[in-house]
Write an enzyme that holds these catalytic residues in place. Structure first.
Site, PDB file in Angstrom:
ATOM      1  N   GLU A 131       0.814  -6.018   5.048  1.00  0.00           N
ATOM      2  CA  GLU A 131       1.821  -6.657   5.893  1.00  0.00           C
ATOM      3  C   GLU A 131       2.976  -7.259   5.092  1.00  0.00           C
ATOM      4  O   GLU A 131       4.102  -7.318   5.569  1.00  0.00           O
ATOM      5  CB  GLU A 131       1.191  -7.760   6.754  1.00  0.00           C
ATOM      6  CG  GLU A 131       0.392  -7.238   7.918  1.00  0.00           C
ATOM      7  CD  GLU A 131      -1.063  -6.957   7.592  1.00  0.00           C
ATOM      8  OE1 GLU A 131      -1.501  -7.365   6.492  1.00  0.00           O
ATOM      9  OE2 GLU A 131      -1.749  -6.341   8.416  1.00  0.00           O
ATOM     10  N   HIS A 187      -7.021  -9.921   2.206  1.00  0.00           N
ATOM     11  CA  HIS A 187      -7.425  -8.883   3.150  1.00  0.00           C
ATOM     12  C   HIS A 187      -8.921  -8.993   3.348  1.00  0.00           C
ATOM     13  O   HIS A 187      -9.655  -9.248   2.389  1.00  0.00           O
ATOM     14  CB  HIS A 187      -7.052  -7.495   2.588  1.00  0.00           C
ATOM     15  CG  HIS A 187      -7.170  -6.393   3.583  1.00  0.00           C
ATOM     16  ND1 HIS A 187      -8.355  -5.748   3.846  1.00  0.00           N
ATOM     17  CD2 HIS A 187      -6.245  -5.829   4.402  1.00  0.00           C
ATOM     18  CE1 HIS A 187      -8.154  -4.826   4.774  1.00  0.00           C
ATOM     19  NE2 HIS A 187      -6.889  -4.850   5.132  1.00  0.00           N
TER      20      HIS A 187
END
Length: 196
Positions: A134, A81
């Site tokens: 995700e 991320h």
């Protein structure tokens, strides 16, 4: 924001705020946010994380598949991320929801997560990568029976409230957002006159 707390906007929220700063209406701001979210690196990521699980297929293929990608320098969708350097707290929550469903897809996802972290520790020491929102969001939406082409629209519907709050906040500020940029192209053939 004039205080010293630095927040990082995701691409769609920033897009909505930039458009709001021009004095455009809410529809224009939300349309711009949707456009940013439509990009595969933003709203399209959950289905691509599932594509990774599909490509791996079975638990015995995880190690070789991940090693090949890491050694080739490829990104592993669903991991890493730009802001969270430790585990994404949203990912931890979604993992718990996925475990509540159980089943072969969840078992594979949990084992992929374990092996990715293990293989990275071995091949790229000091470079930690954890699941991002995700990875398990894709698993949970799949288990809820949502078609993959509806993942991004579902994310979009959920984000409209946050985008709207950001648009209203930005609209209260009368200054237009003008991001700084530095020219890094070739030197001009003739000197450019200084701004008068």
């Amino acid at each position: 924001n004039n205080n010293n707390n630095h927040n990082v906007f995701n691409a769609s929220t920033f897009t909505a705020r930039v458009i709001a700063s021009t004095g455009a209406d809410v529809a224009a701001c939300l349309t711009g946010a949707v456009g940013a979210l439509s990009g595969p690196l933003h709203g399209g990521a959950p289905s691509r994380a599932l594509d990774t699980l599909d490509a791996i297929g079975t638990a015995d293929r995880i190690g070789p598949w991940i090693r090949e990608r890491v050694l080739a320098g490829d990104r592993i969708m669903g991991f890493g991320h730009p802001v969270y350097r430790t585990e994404d707290p949203r990912s931890r929550m979604l993992r718990e929801i996925a475990l509540g469903f159980g089943g072969p897809l969840v078992d594979l996802a949990v084992e992929v997560e374990r092996q990715v972290e293990e293989i990275l520790a071995e091949l790229k020491p000091g470079r930690e990568l954890h699941t991002n929102v995700e990875f398990y969001a894709g698993v949970v939406m799949e288990l809820c029976g949502l078609p993959r082409e509806m993942f991004t629209p579902t994310f979009c519907a959920a984000r409209v409230v946050g985008w709207s709050a950001n648009v209203l906040e930005q609209a209260a500020d009368s200054k237009i957002i003008r991001p700084a940029a530095r020219y890094a192209g070739p030197t001009p053939p003739e000197p450019v006159p200084a701004a008068g």
